[in-house]
Design a protein around this motif. Structure first.
Motif: not given
Length: 287
Positions: A115-118, A92-95, A26-27, A15-22
């Motif tokens: 984890p910081v998703f900018q 558990d996630l900072v945007v 990769e977070v 159930d892990s997941r990743c995304a590329i922030d701006d």
């Protein structure tokens, strides 16, 4: 406790997941985010649109949409975060907001293992992409895809409707002191173009350049559009009424667009774009 994925080589949780922030980073999370801190009003709106509103445990000042956001604890404002209050909420996630949040505070959160998703959407496509990426991190992909599709289709319909519209010269005022506008690379400039407008300052280098009042008088736009210091404050437009020789003033083409609908890169940009397009249609009808 924290959601940052640190798998051993060759290992990955189902159930892990990743995304590329701006920032282009990769977070990755070990599991869908359950406790999210949104460090800008725009991030809050985007998370709700992505179907993750019920996971947002922290916001910042002026996070006023949707109304439910007003019930979420605030951890300061975007320019100065109360890190102690934020950490106490155990996200558990900072945007984060790339150019809005203090770099040193975001870096400190990362050093603490969060984890910081900018985010910083720069155009219409970026809004839809942000919704989808946040939905991926929150495990709400179905709702995120629906919201992103509705936004894309709405913008495409507006563009098609105004594809053959007669050009209208436009000055968009984004701030009053110092006087600021936007160029064509800004999402507001993109909306102006989508509606058949020609941005009087579109070729300037900066996304939101400072300009002199004399430059507006020299450009003599057919339409002046402005937000203001609030959702119903038209004072910026009243200022231009002092110049009856301006084409926009003589034709009564001074239009107000609530700033939260046009100056935040969120799904409500579609509503703001509709209002902007309507204003240009009114101006065409007054020729």
């Amino acid at each position: 406790m924290l959601g940052l994925a640190l798998p051993l080589p060759g290992e990955a949780r189902a159930d892990s997941r990743c995304a590329i922030d701006d920032r282009g980073r990769e977070v990755c999370l070990e599991q869908p985010a359950e406790r999210i801190a949104a460090l800008s009003p725009g991030a809050t709106e985007l998370l709700f649109a992505a179907g993750a509103g019920d996971r947002v445990v922290a916001v910042v000042a002026h996070s006023d949409y949707p109304p439910e956001a007003g019930e979420i604890p605030s951890v300061g404002n975007h320019a100065r975060l109360d890190l102690e209050a934020l950490l106490a909420l155990d996200p558990d996630l900072v945007v984060g907001w790339i150019t809005g949040n203090p770099v040193e505070q975001l870096e400190r959160l990362e050093r603490l293992g969060l984890p910081v998703f900018q985010l910083e959407p720069r155009d219409i496509a970026g809004v839809a992409g942000a919704i989808e990426r946040l939905a991926s991190l929150a495990g709400s992909e179905r709702q995120g895809r629906r919201a992103a599709l509705a936004f894309r289709e709405g913008m495409a319909e507006l563009a098609e409707r105004h594809a053959e519209a007669e050009p209208v010269s436009v000055f968009y005022q984004v701030w009053d002191s110092p006087l600021m506008t936007v160029n064509d690379a800004h999402w507001i400039g993109e909306v102006v173009r989508l509606c058949g407008g020609v941005n009087a300052f579109g070729d300037l280098d900066r996304l939101a350049p400072r300009i002199a009042e004399e430059a507006v008088l020299a450009a003599d736009p057919e339409v002046i559009l402005a937000g203001g210091m609030g959702e119903a404050n038209r004072d910026w437009l009243a200022h231009w009424s002092r110049y009856p020789e301006l084409t926009a003033v003589a034709a009564d083409n001074l239009f107000f667009v609530p700033p939260s609908l046009i100056q935040r890169p969120t799904p409500r940009l579609l509503e703001g774009a509709g209002l902007l397009c309507e204003a240009l249609e009114v101006a065409r009808g007054r020729r």
